[in-house]
Design an enzyme around this catalytic site. Structure first.
Site, PDB file in Angstrom:
ATOM      1  N   ASP A 241       0.832  -1.193   0.000  1.00  0.00           N
ATOM      2  CA  ASP A 241       0.000   0.000   0.000  1.00  0.00           C
ATOM      3  C   ASP A 241       0.870   1.248   0.000  1.00  0.00           C
ATOM      4  O   ASP A 241       1.995   1.248  -0.494  1.00  0.00           O
ATOM      5  CB  ASP A 241      -0.945  -0.059   1.206  1.00  0.00           C
ATOM      6  N   THR A 242       0.352   2.290   0.567  1.00  0.00           N
ATOM      7  CA  THR A 242       0.954   3.605   0.619  1.00  0.00           C
ATOM      8  C   THR A 242       2.403   3.612   1.112  1.00  0.00           C
ATOM      9  O   THR A 242       2.765   2.839   1.981  1.00  0.00           O
ATOM     10  CB  THR A 242       0.119   4.462   1.591  1.00  0.00           C
ATOM     11  N   VAL A 243       3.218   4.506   0.561  1.00  0.00           N
ATOM     12  CA  VAL A 243       4.578   4.722   1.057  1.00  0.00           C
ATOM     13  C   VAL A 243       4.648   6.104   1.694  1.00  0.00           C
ATOM     14  O   VAL A 243       3.824   6.977   1.400  1.00  0.00           O
ATOM     15  CB  VAL A 243       5.621   4.606  -0.066  1.00  0.00           C
TER      16      VAL A 243
END
Length: 427
Positions: A241-243
């Site tokens: 998912d998101t970084v």
């Protein structure tokens, strides 16, 4: 965690937990010098396979190095956090920028935001296509808001979405990049695999509806719909998912940023937590010597993180005396057991957090003499990949944090972290 000997100024404590806390190690002083600052990054909360562990860690190392390079060159937190995010976005192994998940239409739509703890300004983009580094647009939006009102007294935007965001970016000198150049073999194969799964699921559902109406006598041996899952919708998903990243600079300013390609096969126009204020990232300088400066970046199920505003909740919690215990309680009470997620039995997310304050006699000086940095990460997902580095380290440390054996993703959590004292600065 890796036992690396490259850092003379930081110690970490590794404490995978379900429901209890642990003591954070005492800080170790660093060498004196003008290169002062610290960065903590993550490559997503989700599932990181052992077979690709080396790639995930390498991405985090490079992102830390980019941020530290900016700090060593005299850059402030906002510049450093932007540099870290660009490196994470450019990696084909992360779900941000290049290599992002494709939506239902086979397109890439990215979300990103950035926050400056000094000015408290924020910039964000949602469902943005055609731009290689979404964090650059978010950063430019933040910068433009600091210039004051537009012609005719109009208030400048801090959050743009879709085609309008793309047009604004191009008009402000950020080059366009077509989806095909940002699509990787991995993301394209994932899209094709998910598309087949969705088509099969729709066929099963159609047959079930027909049977319920008496048009067919049986299911014809078809696989149950519940077993036909889009990649990224299962606890053991290989999709990340998101970084994100959090940074503190030589002046004690903090900044945070976050970037994501969103869910696989998401509906076009869907905007996740990475773009939402107080949900994807948060940064806030201390307004008083009795308070901590804090920076947070989140990852996980966007809808869960939006409904709980987890980034801001964690930032608020960091004003407590015991940072480790405060984050543990915030993740448990404000996320896993949040009344806003009462109907959810699997709450997936992760955070990286840092808080800092001036040390001892430094509080009585006009110049910051030393900074005490506490850094933590916590997640309810199977794993979370992180990296961290001070401006005086020779290389970054990286770690893939995993839930304890027997823990259930979405219902349990892991929490780890450490402390770092950044050395004397005298101009």
């Amino acid at each position: 965690m890796e036992n690396l000997e490259n850092s003379a100024d930081c110690k970490e404590t590794v404490s995978p937990l379900n429901n209890s806390g642990s003591t954070v190690n005492s800080p170790v002083p660093c060498h004196d010098g003008k290169a002062v600052g610290f960065v903590l990054v993550h490559a997503g909360a989700g599932y990181h396979s052992e077979s690709k562990a080396k790639e995930y860690k390498h991405v985090c190392k490079r992102a830390c190095q980019r941020a530290v390079d900016r700090l060593r060159a005299g850059g402030l937190a906002l510049e450093a956090v932007t540099a870290a995010l660009m490196e994470l976005e450019d990696s084909p192994f992360t779900n941000a920028g290049t290599g992002s998940n494709l939506n239902l239409s086979g397109e890439i739509e990215c979300d990103a935001s950035i926050m400056d703890g000094k000015s408290l300004n924020y910039g964000a983009v949602g469902a943005l296509s055609g731009i290689k580094n979404p964090v650059l647009v978010a950063r430019r939006l933040l910068s433009e808001t600091q210039k004051g009102k537009l012609s005719a007294g109009r208030i400048p935007p801090c959050f743009l979405v879709g085609k309008g965001a793309e047009q604004w970016a191009i008009s402000h000198g950020i080059p366009a990049c077509p989806t095909e150049k940002m699509t990787t073999k991995f993301s394209l194969s994932g899209y094709k695999r998910n598309k087949r799964k969705m088509e099969l699921a729709e066929q099963v559902e159609t047959k079930r509806k027909r049977q319920s109406c008496g048009h067919e006598n049986d299911f014809g041996g078809l696989e149950p719909v519940g077993d036909i899952m889009v990649d990224g919708e299962e606890n053991n998903s290989a999709c990340l998912d998101t970084v994100g990243a959090v940074v503190v600079d030589r002046e004690g300013n903090v900044a945070s940023a976050v970037s994501s390609g969103g869910l696989a096969m998401k509906h076009p126009g869907r905007v996740g937590q990475a773009a939402h204020y107080g949900c994807g990232c948060w940064a806030e300088n201390a307004r008083d010597v009795s308070l901590y400066s804090t920076a947070v970046s989140t990852s996980g199920s966007g809808e869960h993180l939006i409904r709980t505003m987890l980034a801001r909740e964690c930032s608020t919690a960091m004003q407590a005396e015991n940072a480790h215990q405060a984050l543990l309680e915030a993740m448990q009470n404000k996320f896993i057991s949040s009344p806003f997620l009462a109907g959810e039995d699997c709450v997936l997310g992760g955070v990286i957090v840092l808080r800092c304050c001036t040390c001892g006699e430094a509080q009585r000086s006009e110049d910051i003499q030393a900074l005490l940095v506490e850094f933590l990460w916590s997640h309810t997902t199977e794993s979370m990949c992180v990296g961290y580095m001070s401006a005086q380290d020779s290389k970054a440390r990286t770690h893939i944090s995993r839930l304890p054996p027997g823990a259930v993703a979405g219902q349990s959590l892991a929490i780890e972290g450490g402390v770092c004292r950044l050395g004397t600065v005298s101009d």
